[in-house]
Write a protein that holds these residues in place. Structure first.
Motif, PDB file in Angstrom:
ATOM      1  N   ASP A 262       6.285 -20.822  15.265  1.00  0.00           N
ATOM      2  CA  ASP A 262       6.223 -21.209  13.680  1.00  0.00           C
ATOM      3  C   ASP A 262       6.042 -19.937  12.698  1.00  0.00           C
ATOM      4  O   ASP A 262       6.599 -20.006  11.598  1.00  0.00           O
ATOM      5  CB  ASP A 262       5.147 -22.389  13.480  1.00  0.00           C
TER       6      ASP A 262
ATOM      7  N   GLY B  11       1.328 -24.819   2.479  1.00  0.00           N
ATOM      8  CA  GLY B  11       1.682 -25.278   3.896  1.00  0.00           C
ATOM      9  C   GLY B  11       0.419 -25.555   4.577  1.00  0.00           C
ATOM     10  O   GLY B  11      -0.788 -25.425   4.295  1.00  0.00           O
ATOM     11  N   ARG B  12       0.653 -25.706   6.107  1.00  0.00           N
ATOM     12  CA  ARG B  12      -0.333 -25.830   6.746  1.00  0.00           C
ATOM     13  C   ARG B  12      -0.883 -24.628   7.317  1.00  0.00           C
ATOM     14  O   ARG B  12      -0.063 -23.594   7.398  1.00  0.00           O
ATOM     15  CB  ARG B  12       0.305 -26.538   8.258  1.00  0.00           C
TER      16      ARG B  12
ATOM     17  N   GLY C   2       5.004 -23.741   8.499  1.00  0.00           N
ATOM     18  CA  GLY C   2       5.417 -25.222   8.810  1.00  0.00           C
ATOM     19  C   GLY C   2       6.491 -25.246   7.634  1.00  0.00           C
ATOM     20  O   GLY C   2       6.821 -24.576   6.891  1.00  0.00           O
TER      21      GLY C   2
ATOM     22  N   THR D 163      -0.235 -19.644   5.656  1.00  0.00           N
ATOM     23  CA  THR D 163       0.352 -21.086   5.892  1.00  0.00           C
ATOM     24  C   THR D 163       1.847 -20.847   6.352  1.00  0.00           C
ATOM     25  O   THR D 163       2.363 -19.987   6.518  1.00  0.00           O
ATOM     26  CB  THR D 163       0.635 -21.697   4.370  1.00  0.00           C
TER      27      THR D 163
END
Length: 256
Positions: A186, A141-142, A152, A150
């Protein structure tokens, strides 16, 4: 009372009581509640407290950048890690969170352990390269660089395919009223997604996180199986947590 004196008093009360109720303190000092709230806003802007409904609680030092946090409470994190690895059963599947305490757990795992570790932390995954019996799955992921994990939509989606026995959760604050918190929305969402994929979730709580809070709620205390900490059992916050029926996995303390 001068403004600097008042703010010193607020910080002293936060340190002593673990919280400040604006209405009560205003009545005690003969001030308007707006004055106390203004002081709390300015203290919060300086990173000295975390505002909550009705007042404030201590801010967590664990919201600093990753490199800074790597040098915070190093011995405490090692003690928590030593206790947390006892929860890892051979042959089990474990989700290991990111952050500096989770990294300490990865390094503390027995070298002959046979298990599966799922993580969204590249640094945790790299630390497990030296464990030949540990199968490692990294969720993509981001990259959230603040915590080197990670997050998102892609990371949350990847987590949905995992079924684990245990999740070792890292947070920046453990507070009887604010619950389990962290500094990024997030990241909090990712932690919730991981918790939903494990049979049991235990919180990794080195001593500087006990009694502190951050802006975003991860989970209520009632949603986890227990808190692993080296905070002294007679610490006021720990007493309050046990009164809430929070299970405490006691790591060695400074005195122990």
């Amino acid at each position: 009372m001068l403004v600097p004196e008042r703010r010193d008093l607020l910080l002293a009360r936060l340190h002593r009581d673990g919280r400040v109720i604006a209405k009560d303190l205003a009545a005690e000092l003969g001030l308007s509640e707006d004055s106390v709230r203004r002081d709390l806003r300015e203290l919060a802007a300086a990173g000295l407290c975390q505002r909550v409904y009705g007042g404030a609680v201590p801010a967590s030092p664990a919201v600093a950048d990753y490199a800074t946090r790597a040098g915070v409470a190093v011995d405490s994190k090692a003690r928590v890690a030593a206790a947390a690895v006892q929860l890892v059963e051979p042959g089990s599947t474990v989700i290991l969170d990111g952050g500096t305490t989770a990294l300490a757990v990865a390094r503390a795992l027995p070298p002959d352990l046979v298990a599966t570790v799922v993580t969204h932390s590249p640094t945790v995954a790299a630390a497990l390269v030296e464990h030949p019996g540990v199968e490692v799955y990294v969720l993509g992921g981001r990259l959230f660089k603040h915590s080197a994990v990670t997050s998102g939509a892609a990371a949350v989606e990847a987590a949905g395919a995992v079924n684990a026995d245990l999740f070792l959760l890292g947070v920046t604050g453990v507070h009887p009223e604010s619950g389990l918190t962290t500094g990024d929305a997030d990241e909090a969402a990712m932690k919730r997604a991981l918790a939903r994929r494990a049979a049991d979730t235990y919180v990794l709580a080195s001593v500087e996180k006990i009694g502190a809070a951050s802006p975003f709620t991860v989970l209520p205390l009632s949603a986890v199986a227990g808190v692993v900490t080296d905070a002294p059992p007679d610490d006021e916050v720990m007493v309050r947590l046990r009164r809430l029926d929070v299970t405490v996995v006691q790591a060695a303390t400074d005195a122990g």
